[in-house]
Write an enzyme that holds these catalytic residues in place. Structure first.
Site, PDB file in Angstrom:
ATOM      1  N   LYS A  66       3.527   1.484  -9.466  1.00  0.00           N
ATOM      2  CA  LYS A  66       4.571   1.305  -8.454  1.00  0.00           C
ATOM      3  C   LYS A  66       5.573   0.280  -8.993  1.00  0.00           C
ATOM      4  CE  LYS A  66       1.628   3.441  -5.214  1.00  0.00           C
ATOM      5  NZ  LYS A  66       0.410   3.378  -4.425  1.00  0.00           N
TER       6      LYS A  66
ATOM      7  N   HIS B  46       1.600  -2.358  -2.960  1.00  0.00           N
ATOM      8  CA  HIS B  46       3.042  -2.427  -2.716  1.00  0.00           C
ATOM      9  C   HIS B  46       3.569  -3.863  -2.725  1.00  0.00           C
ATOM     10  CE1 HIS B  46       3.085   1.839  -1.982  1.00  0.00           C
ATOM     11  NE2 HIS B  46       1.918   1.647  -1.390  1.00  0.00           N
TER      12      HIS B  46
HETATM   13  C1  LIG Z   1      -0.646   4.293  -4.272  1.00  0.00           C
HETATM   14  C2  LIG Z   1      -1.775   3.534  -3.691  1.00  0.00           C
HETATM   15  C3  LIG Z   1      -3.027   3.525  -4.304  1.00  0.00           C
HETATM   16  C4  LIG Z   1      -3.360   4.405  -5.467  1.00  0.00           C
HETATM   17  O1  LIG Z   1      -2.797   3.982  -6.640  1.00  0.00           O
HETATM   18  P1  LIG Z   1      -2.483   5.069  -7.785  1.00  0.00           P
HETATM   19  O2  LIG Z   1      -2.309   4.267  -9.005  1.00  0.00           O
HETATM   20  O3  LIG Z   1      -1.260   5.785  -7.340  1.00  0.00           O
HETATM   21  O4  LIG Z   1      -3.684   5.981  -7.860  1.00  0.00           O
HETATM   22  C5  LIG Z   1      -4.002   2.698  -3.768  1.00  0.00           C
HETATM   23  N1  LIG Z   1      -3.771   1.968  -2.672  1.00  0.00           N
HETATM   24  C6  LIG Z   1      -2.588   1.981  -2.034  1.00  0.00           C
HETATM   25  C7  LIG Z   1      -2.386   1.135  -0.827  1.00  0.00           C
HETATM   26  C8  LIG Z   1      -1.547   2.776  -2.524  1.00  0.00           C
HETATM   27  O5  LIG Z   1      -0.379   2.813  -1.878  1.00  0.00           O
END
Ligand SMILES: *Cc1c(COP(=O)(O)O)cnc(C)c1O
Length: 384
Positions: free
Chosen positions: A230, A199
């Site tokens: 994200k 994030h």
């Molecule tokens: C969303 C998330 C993941 C996983 O990533 P994806 O690409 O959605 O599989 C890993 N670690 C954290 C902290 C996340 O928020």
């Protein structure tokens, strides 16, 4: 279909149990003004990103046809990995199909039975599953408790390697890990620091590469995991670190080796996303300003918002069913917000996980904070 009656009844009972305690989940298509998307910078819908991906599909085809070690290898993956590593201030990077797969790889490949790993209690499920796949000894410490962590590290005796695993911006709480303290501690105790920047990548730091860059501790990080679905708007994930470690992942990481390479167009989409992040730094500024504005507005209306300054803002409700009710009131008013309940968060801490994105504006944010305050009041009235 051939299975026993008992088996089907068992499965149906499990779902009914969830229903009974108000924990049944439903897949729901988002509608209205989004305060739940992880597309923080709007790159999933950015014209340059979409165009580059569309062009790449027409040029290179839909799928990659195999694992990277077989027919799936592409020049565009190699170029993108080099670019990503440079951006991140690391020697090398490796692209995975998702952040979940990247975390399984990073933790299960390096951790061996004589090692000890220290893990924040609020770490993401994909980090926990990666730890479960390893035979290293696990020591879970209270969320961001540097004091407890340093005691645990001091006391631990191992002939192997010590690791510290943390997120940089926590996914459900939106707070920043004390990375500079962790860096000092890791340096003093030869502990390898692994940071999940899910994030923060694309959002934090002068170049937008993450909280590691912003805090300036690149030299002290062993690996960073950087999910790209994200803020980067596309999907997949990069593990970045020293060349010798990234090469070892290619040799050993089962979620890399035994999985079809992502569609080649994803590399082009991410290359375009990095271009936009470079060319439009104002997107990051806008995101952080809007996030500060929403935090202020919620606090002004008397809501209990934990410390932090990121684009993820939890409003803790407590009870799961209550959180769902509040969400329904807001959805009727046209806001796409979601309740987060156990096991995603600890029991008794069900919440609205609000996430800000650049398609919002200040007026919308103020209107929303009013609607949320009213929904909470309305619910309190019903309950009383
Ligand atoms: C969303 C998330 C993941 C996983 O990533 P994806 O690409 O959605 O599989 C890993 N670690 C954290 C902290 C996340 O928020």
């Amino acid at each position: 279909m051939s299975h026993t009656h008992e088996f089907e009844r068992r499965v149906r009972n499990h779902v009914e149990e969830l229903e009974d305690i108000g924990m049944r989940r439903h897949l729901q298509i988002g509608r209205g003004i989004s305060l739940s998307s992880n597309d923080y910078l709007g790159l999933a819908a950015h014209p340059r990103v979409k165009q580059r991906m569309a062009d790449a599909v027409l040029r290179d085809g839909a799928g990659s046809t195999g694992s990277r070690l077989l027919s799936g290898q592409r020049e565009s993956f190699v170029r993108l990995e080099r670019r990503f590593a440079r951006w991140k201030g690391a020697e090398a990077a490796l692209f995975f199909g998702s952040g979940y797969l990247a975390n399984l790889a990073a933790l299960s490949t390096f951790l061996e039975p004589e090692d000890v790993v220290f893990s924040d209690e609020l770490n993401h499920a994909s980090l926990i599953d990666g730890l479960r796949l390893s035979k290293a000894r696990k020591e879970v410490f209270a969320h961001q408790d540097v004091y407890e962590l340093s005691r645990l590290i001091e006391r631990s005796e191992t002939r192997g390697q010590k690791f510290l695993v943390t997120e940089s911006i926590f996914s459900m709480d939106g707070d920043e890990a004390p990375l500079s303290e962790y860096a000092v501690l890791c340096r003093a105790t030869n502990t390898a620091l692994i940071v999940d920047e899910a994030h923060a990548v694309g959002v934090m730091g002068a170049k937008g590469s993450g909280l590691i860059e912003e805090i300036g501790i690149g030299q002290d990080v062993f690996l960073s995991i950087n999910p790209a679905g994200k803020a980067l708007g596309v999907g997949g994930a990069f593990v970045a670190g020293p060349s010798w470690a990234i090469d070892y992942l290619v040799q050993r990481a089962r979620s890399f080796i035994f999985s079809t390479a992502p569609p080649p167009a994803m590399a082009d989409g991410l290359d375009a996303a990095l271009d936009v992040i470079y060319d439009e730094p104002e997107l990051r500024t806008r995101l952080l300003n809007l996030s500060v504005r929403l935090r202020e507005a919620l606090i002004e209306r008397g809501m209990d918002v934990p410390a932090g300054c990121s684009q993820i803002i939890p409003v803790i409700i407590g009870d799961g069913a209550q959180a769902v009710d509040v969400v329904e009131i807001l959805q009727i008013q046209g806001y796409d917000v979601r309740a987060i309940r156990p096991p995603s968060v600890a029991p008794g801490t069900s919440r609205l996980r609000l996430s800000v994105n650049v398609t919002l504006d200040e007026e919308t944010i103020l209107n929303f904070s009013l609607a949320l305050a009213e929904a909470l009041e309305q619910y309190a009235g019903v309950a009383a």
